[in-house]
Design a protein around this motif. Structure first.
Motif, PDB file in Angstrom:
ATOM      1  N   GLY A  58       0.699  -1.280  -0.181  1.00 16.51           N
ATOM      2  CA  GLY A  58       0.060   0.081   0.087  1.00 16.51           C
ATOM      3  C   GLY A  58       0.885   1.322   0.226  1.00 16.51           C
ATOM      4  O   GLY A  58       0.196   2.450   0.185  1.00 16.51           O
ATOM      5  N   GLY A  59       2.226   1.186  -0.128  1.00 15.89           N
ATOM      6  CA  GLY A  59       2.712   2.271  -0.130  1.00 15.89           C
ATOM      7  C   GLY A  59       3.115   2.913   1.290  1.00 15.89           C
ATOM      8  O   GLY A  59       3.159   2.219   2.161  1.00 15.89           O
ATOM      9  N   GLY A  60       3.161   4.255   1.145  1.00 16.67           N
ATOM     10  CA  GLY A  60       3.160   4.815   2.559  1.00 16.67           C
ATOM     11  C   GLY A  60       3.583   6.355   2.427  1.00 16.67           C
ATOM     12  O   GLY A  60       2.983   6.973   1.552  1.00 16.67           O
ATOM     13  N   PHE A  61       3.843   7.069   3.593  1.00 18.12           N
ATOM     14  CA  PHE A  61       4.427   8.479   3.590  1.00 18.12           C
ATOM     15  C   PHE A  61       5.709   8.731   3.853  1.00 18.12           C
ATOM     16  O   PHE A  61       6.669   7.846   4.501  1.00 18.12           O
ATOM     17  CB  PHE A  61       3.470   9.054   4.508  1.00 18.12           C
ATOM     18  CG  PHE A  61       1.890   9.226   4.231  1.00 18.12           C
ATOM     19  CD1 PHE A  61       1.333  10.143   3.591  1.00 18.12           C
ATOM     20  CD2 PHE A  61       1.192   8.064   4.485  1.00 18.12           C
ATOM     21  CE1 PHE A  61       0.030  10.063   2.997  1.00 18.12           C
ATOM     22  CE2 PHE A  61      -0.300   7.985   4.169  1.00 18.12           C
ATOM     23  CZ  PHE A  61      -0.676   9.026   3.518  1.00 18.12           C
ATOM     24  N   ILE A  62       6.293   9.773   3.469  1.00 18.38           N
ATOM     25  CA  ILE A  62       7.755  10.261   3.667  1.00 18.38           C
ATOM     26  C   ILE A  62       7.517  11.599   4.497  1.00 18.38           C
ATOM     27  O   ILE A  62       6.867  12.413   3.951  1.00 18.38           O
ATOM     28  CB  ILE A  62       8.374  10.536   2.511  1.00 18.38           C
ATOM     29  CG1 ILE A  62       8.768   9.022   1.698  1.00 18.38           C
ATOM     30  CG2 ILE A  62       9.988  10.883   2.704  1.00 18.38           C
ATOM     31  CD1 ILE A  62       9.271   9.286   0.343  1.00 18.38           C
ATOM     32  N   GLU A  63       8.022  11.533   5.610  1.00 23.65           N
ATOM     33  CA  GLU A  63       8.078  12.790   6.519  1.00 23.65           C
ATOM     34  C   GLU A  63       9.544  13.460   6.375  1.00 23.65           C
ATOM     35  O   GLU A  63      10.372  12.748   6.835  1.00 23.65           O
ATOM     36  CB  GLU A  63       7.582  12.525   7.850  1.00 23.65           C
ATOM     37  CG  GLU A  63       7.495  13.607   8.809  1.00 23.65           C
ATOM     38  CD  GLU A  63       6.895  13.575  10.267  1.00 23.65           C
ATOM     39  OE1 GLU A  63       5.859  13.168  10.282  1.00 23.65           O
ATOM     40  OE2 GLU A  63       7.772  13.303  11.064  1.00 23.65           O
TER      41      GLU A  63
END
Length: 288
Positions: A58-63
């Motif tokens: 599902g991918g994700g996020f980069i902070e």
């Protein structure tokens, strides 16, 4: 709620900037192995984070935590796209290993075919007509000057200094009232001067000897023209070599013949009219 928070953290990567400016630190969650890596620039850190999230369902996020305190989020929704090979241009920007090494490509223009030389354009009739009009206007002023000098000034001078000016101007010259009239009356002399002025305006390199030879040839040609026309010739043949064999003395016999025939004043005004005629011929020839 705890399960959702755990799933969220497992799909988030943090990129934290070093306060000193470099490098960038990539911190991972449980889904990506909990590892930490250091990168020399932000581009390479983002690329590594995207590749790591591509292996997370599902991918994700980069902070991204910048050194100035700003926080930036990036969404990675389609892992299948991230698994594609990175183009060479993106690798060059991400890793910075070949930055400033390769020179920018300069587009090469195809060689232009040689252009055929343009044929010289024929002079426009309007331009030649305008130039001829200007010459006619100048001739009108010159004719007035000659008329006033020969009709008013010269008779007054002769009355005041009659004996001193006796023979200074031939009668056929004093009777004229225009530039062309004086030119015709002193044709042997004035035509040679006109020819010399006409050739002298051409740009060529010469010394005193060449100029003296040119003047002698032009004055000789003027005497031949006058004899051929049968008007305005010298009263006696030119005694060439009378004043020596030095180059500067070559035109002197023709000058002496002009003074003996037309008087010194007649030779002077005849020479001026010849020079004016030569200049007019130059201006008209440049338009033809």
């Amino acid at each position: 709620m705890i399960a959702m928070s755990q799933a969220w953290s497992e799909r988030m990567l943090k990129i934290i900037a070093d306060p000193n400016g470099s490098p960038w630190r990539l911190c991972g969650g449980g889904a990506v192995g909990g590892s930490e890596s250091v990168h020399r620039d932000l581009g390479s850190a983002v690329w590594a984070a995207e590749q790591a999230l591509a292996r997370s369902p599902g991918g994700g996020f980069i902070e991204i935590h910048h050194a100035d305190g700003r926080i930036e989020w990036r969404n990675v929704p389609r892992p299948e796209v991230l698994l594609q090979p990175l183009p060479a241009s993106s690798l060059r920007d991400a890793f910075g290993r070949v930055r400033n090494v390769s020179q920018p490509e300069v587009p090469v223009e195809p060689p232009q075919p040689p252009q055929a030389p343009q044929a010289p354009q024929a002079p426009q009739a309007d331009s030649l007509r305008d130039e001829f009009g200007r010459v006619r206007k100048q001739k009108k002023y010159a004719d007035k000057a000659v008329e006033h000098f020969l009709g008013l000034v010269w008779p007054a001078l002769c009355m005041l200094f009659g004996s001193a000016l006796s023979g200074a101007m031939a009668d056929e010259v004093a009777a004229q009232r225009s530039v062309l009239g004086v030119f015709w009356a002193t044709l042997a002399w004035s035509s040679g001067v006109a020819l010399f002025v006409f050739i002298l305006t051409r740009k060529f390199k010469a010394g005193p000897v060449q100029y003296s030879l040119l003047a002698t040839a032009c004055l000789f040609a003027g005497s031949v023209i006058a004899v051929g026309v049968g008007h305005g010739e010298y009263a006696a043949p030119i005694e060439w070599g009378k004043y020596g064999s030095q180059p500067l003395a070559w035109p002197a016999p023709a000058i002496a013949a002009a003074i003996d025939t037309f008087g010194w004043a007649g030779a002077l005004i005849g020479g001026l009219c010849g020079a004016i005629t030569g200049l007019w011929a130059v201006r008209l020839s440049e338009k033809i």
